[in-house]
Design an enzyme around this catalytic site. Sequence first.
Site, PDB file in Angstrom:
ATOM      1  N   ARG A 148      52.078  51.037  43.040  1.00  0.00           N
ATOM      2  CA  ARG A 148      52.091  49.866  42.145  1.00  0.00           C
ATOM      3  C   ARG A 148      52.075  48.520  42.876  1.00  0.00           C
ATOM      4  O   ARG A 148      52.509  47.509  42.339  1.00  0.00           O
ATOM      5  CB  ARG A 148      53.288  49.908  41.199  1.00  0.00           C
ATOM      6  N   LYS A 162      40.609  38.468  43.775  1.00  0.00           N
ATOM      7  CA  LYS A 162      39.838  39.475  43.025  1.00  0.00           C
ATOM      8  C   LYS A 162      39.608  40.666  43.946  1.00  0.00           C
ATOM      9  O   LYS A 162      39.078  40.508  45.050  1.00  0.00           O
ATOM     10  CB  LYS A 162      38.486  38.905  42.601  1.00  0.00           C
ATOM     11  N   GLU A 183      26.561  30.317  49.629  1.00  0.00           N
ATOM     12  CA  GLU A 183      27.804  30.064  48.880  1.00  0.00           C
ATOM     13  C   GLU A 183      28.421  28.732  49.321  1.00  0.00           C
ATOM     14  O   GLU A 183      29.018  28.010  48.514  1.00  0.00           O
ATOM     15  CB  GLU A 183      28.818  31.200  49.077  1.00  0.00           C
ATOM     16  N   LYS A 229      37.887  26.483  46.957  1.00  0.00           N
ATOM     17  CA  LYS A 229      38.066  27.707  46.174  1.00  0.00           C
ATOM     18  C   LYS A 229      39.531  27.817  45.728  1.00  0.00           C
ATOM     19  O   LYS A 229      39.817  28.180  44.583  1.00  0.00           O
ATOM     20  CB  LYS A 229      37.646  28.946  46.969  1.00  0.00           C
ATOM     21  N   ASN A 272      30.348  30.347  39.518  1.00  0.00           N
ATOM     22  CA  ASN A 272      29.181  31.163  39.193  1.00  0.00           C
ATOM     23  C   ASN A 272      27.870  30.410  39.257  1.00  0.00           C
ATOM     24  O   ASN A 272      26.833  30.948  38.860  1.00  0.00           O
ATOM     25  CB  ASN A 272      29.339  31.669  37.760  1.00  0.00           C
ATOM     26  N   HIS A 317      21.837  36.942  39.928  1.00  0.00           N
ATOM     27  CA  HIS A 317      22.048  38.360  39.601  1.00  0.00           C
ATOM     28  C   HIS A 317      20.799  38.946  38.951  1.00  0.00           C
ATOM     29  O   HIS A 317      20.450  40.104  39.191  1.00  0.00           O
ATOM     30  CB  HIS A 317      23.249  38.532  38.660  1.00  0.00           C
ATOM     31  N   HIS A 328      22.396  39.255  48.472  1.00  0.00           N
ATOM     32  CA  HIS A 328      23.064  38.463  47.431  1.00  0.00           C
ATOM     33  C   HIS A 328      22.917  36.946  47.648  1.00  0.00           C
ATOM     34  O   HIS A 328      22.523  36.209  46.746  1.00  0.00           O
ATOM     35  CB  HIS A 328      24.543  38.873  47.353  1.00  0.00           C
TER      36      HIS A 328
HETATM   37  N1  LIG Z   1      36.525  39.347  45.630  1.00  0.00           N
HETATM   38  C1  LIG Z   1      35.741  38.332  45.449  1.00  0.00           C
HETATM   39  O1  LIG Z   1      36.137  37.286  44.945  1.00  0.00           O
HETATM   40  C2  LIG Z   1      34.315  38.431  45.920  1.00  0.00           C
HETATM   41  C3  LIG Z   1      33.515  37.277  45.972  1.00  0.00           C
HETATM   42  C4  LIG Z   1      32.231  37.407  46.459  1.00  0.00           C
HETATM   43  C5  LIG Z   1      31.750  38.642  46.869  1.00  0.00           C
HETATM   44  N2  LIG Z   1      32.545  39.735  46.801  1.00  0.00           N
HETATM   45  C6  LIG Z   1      32.063  41.046  47.241  1.00  0.00           C
HETATM   46  O2  LIG Z   1      31.812  40.978  48.630  1.00  0.00           O
HETATM   47  C7  LIG Z   1      30.876  41.982  48.982  1.00  0.00           C
HETATM   48  C8  LIG Z   1      29.883  41.410  49.972  1.00  0.00           C
HETATM   49  O3  LIG Z   1      30.575  40.977  51.119  1.00  0.00           O
HETATM   50  P1  LIG Z   1      29.860  40.808  52.527  1.00  0.00           P
HETATM   51  O4  LIG Z   1      28.589  40.082  52.337  1.00  0.00           O
HETATM   52  O5  LIG Z   1      30.868  40.250  53.466  1.00  0.00           O
HETATM   53  O6  LIG Z   1      29.428  42.306  52.876  1.00  0.00           O
HETATM   54  P2  LIG Z   1      29.990  43.416  53.894  1.00  0.00           P
HETATM   55  O7  LIG Z   1      31.445  43.512  53.870  1.00  0.00           O
HETATM   56  O8  LIG Z   1      29.223  44.655  53.585  1.00  0.00           O
HETATM   57  O9  LIG Z   1      29.512  42.868  55.326  1.00  0.00           O
HETATM   58  C9  LIG Z   1      28.152  42.740  55.632  1.00  0.00           C
HETATM   59  C10 LIG Z   1      27.782  43.454  56.932  1.00  0.00           C
HETATM   60  O10 LIG Z   1      28.298  42.728  58.050  1.00  0.00           O
HETATM   61  C11 LIG Z   1      29.004  43.608  58.918  1.00  0.00           C
HETATM   62  N3  LIG Z   1      30.032  42.780  59.574  1.00  0.00           N
HETATM   63  C12 LIG Z   1      31.108  42.227  59.007  1.00  0.00           C
HETATM   64  N4  LIG Z   1      31.700  41.376  59.863  1.00  0.00           N
HETATM   65  C13 LIG Z   1      31.004  41.413  61.014  1.00  0.00           C
HETATM   66  C14 LIG Z   1      31.094  40.731  62.261  1.00  0.00           C
HETATM   67  N5  LIG Z   1      32.002  39.776  62.479  1.00  0.00           N
HETATM   68  N6  LIG Z   1      30.207  41.047  63.228  1.00  0.00           N
HETATM   69  C15 LIG Z   1      29.225  41.968  62.992  1.00  0.00           C
HETATM   70  N7  LIG Z   1      29.056  42.604  61.830  1.00  0.00           N
HETATM   71  C16 LIG Z   1      29.932  42.323  60.845  1.00  0.00           C
HETATM   72  C17 LIG Z   1      29.519  44.686  58.018  1.00  0.00           C
HETATM   73  O11 LIG Z   1      29.812  45.861  58.725  1.00  0.00           O
HETATM   74  C18 LIG Z   1      28.347  44.854  57.053  1.00  0.00           C
HETATM   75  O12 LIG Z   1      27.384  45.684  57.620  1.00  0.00           O
HETATM   76  C19 LIG Z   1      30.256  42.461  47.691  1.00  0.00           C
HETATM   77  O13 LIG Z   1      30.734  43.746  47.393  1.00  0.00           O
HETATM   78  C20 LIG Z   1      30.757  41.470  46.651  1.00  0.00           C
HETATM   79  O14 LIG Z   1      30.923  42.045  45.374  1.00  0.00           O
HETATM   80  C21 LIG Z   1      33.810  39.649  46.329  1.00  0.00           C
HETATM   81 ZN   LIG Z   2      28.126  35.070  45.280  1.00  0.00          ZN
END
Ligand SMILES: NC(=O)c1ccc[n+]([C@@H]2O[C@H](COP(=O)([O-])OP(=O)(O)OC[C@H]3O[C@@H](n4cnc5c(N)ncnc54)[C@H](O)[C@@H]3O)[C@@H](O)[C@H]2O)c1
Ligand SMILES: [Zn+2]
Length: 362
Positions: free
Chosen positions: A120, A142, A184, A226, A245, A252, A265
């Site tokens: 929990r 989130k 972003e 943020k 957004n 999207h 993305h």
């Molecule tokens: N929680 C939220 O508020 C929120 C907001 C925006 C996006 N998201 C989520 O985030 C996700 C996307 O995140 P992302 O773009 O970071 O993707 P990710 O975590 O998949 O990272 C992208 C790639 O970079 C690699 N990587 C990460 N750090 C590295 C580093 N320092 N050096 C080398 N490689 C590295 C990872 O292994 C991966 O292959 C999505 O699932 C999305 O839904 C969440």
């Molecule tokens: Zn985004």
Amino acid sequence: MHKIKVNLKERGYDILIGKGIVSGSRTLKDLVAGRRCLVITDSNVSKIYGLSVLRTLKNAGAESEIIPFKAGESSKNLETYGKLLRQACRAGLDRSSLIVALGGGVPGDVAGFVAASYMRGLNFIQIPTTLLAMVDSSVGGKTGIDLPEGKNLVGAFWQPSLVLIDPTVLTTLPKREIRCGLAEVVKYGIIMDEKFFSFLEKNLNGIKRMEQKTYGEIIARCCELKAKVVCADERETTGLRAILNYGHTFGHAVETVTEYGKYAHGEAVSIGMCMAANLAVLNHKFAPEMAMRQFDLLNALGLPTTLDSGIKPAQIYKAMFKDKKVANGKLRLVLPDRIGKVSIVKDAKPEDVMRAIEEVVV
Ligand SMILES: NC(=O)c1ccc[n+]([C@@H]2O[C@H](COP(=O)([O-])OP(=O)(O)OC[C@H]3O[C@@H](n4cnc5c(N)ncnc54)[C@H](O)[C@@H]3O)[C@@H](O)[C@H]2O)c1
Ligand SMILES: [Zn+2]
């Protein structure tokens, strides 16, 4: 070093940004000393940063274990989540233990959801390693996973106890991932900070050369912005958080129509912000010169600002109505009034929306 306080009603936390901040943080020691930590990360990040994070936790007096899962969005699912919960159990985690989310948004979201739900709820620490995670996903609480039926359909609001950001880890991040994070970053300038937008325009060289000081400042400002939005609307109830957004309903739709294959993305969001800016010029009060500044900045950062022909604008339009944020079949679009200020527009004319999309298709 930058320190940003996230002042939430129930429980605030700090975001610390700076070179070496992960290993040198006093706050980390205070949080983890004498406790068990489970570091959840992905296979790529584990290889590059796993050892040093384990060492840091040991020096801070914690007993830790690291669990990597296969890198990529496809791992953000029930199976990984289930496995991690069972591994948390086997690692002997109890309610005084901590989860450390190390990596991009994928490990951040999954590990956060494990932390939110195991026994929990456990305290957790975010150590974001992608630009997107540093400026967006690690702040705001989130957490969650995808279902085969759709992205981010299961999750919880669960705030971290601490966010540690060392911008130097961006040196190993692939360039395309950096560009995606920058989309972003530009978004924050448009939605709430004209001065920051100008800062980005003036610091293009530093951004392209990956100057650490420039990135430190960019990340700190984005986290501040943020945090401000999240504190005003922690659980997305007042509608204020919706401004984050900007460009996303269009973006999207671009991702859906291209079946998540062609555009990452951030690239889709860049195209989406161009569509939103076009629409704002058409039916709103956004000056064309301002739309041009956004277009030029995105271009200069190497982000796409046009859509390949072959994609039909009508498909994008149709896909927009599948967005989670659509209420009662009505589009709610975030459109700029000027750089630094946006409004939510619920009555955009369909022909204007179509035209705004068409202008981006080359
Ligand atoms: N929680 C939220 O508020 C929120 C907001 C925006 C996006 N998201 C989520 O985030 C996700 C996307 O995140 P992302 O773009 O970071 O993707 P990710 O975590 O998949 O990272 C992208 C790639 O970079 C690699 N990587 C990460 N750090 C590295 C580093 N320092 N050096 C080398 N490689 C590295 C990872 O292994 C991966 O292959 C999505 O699932 C999305 O839904 C969440
Ligand atoms: Zn985004």
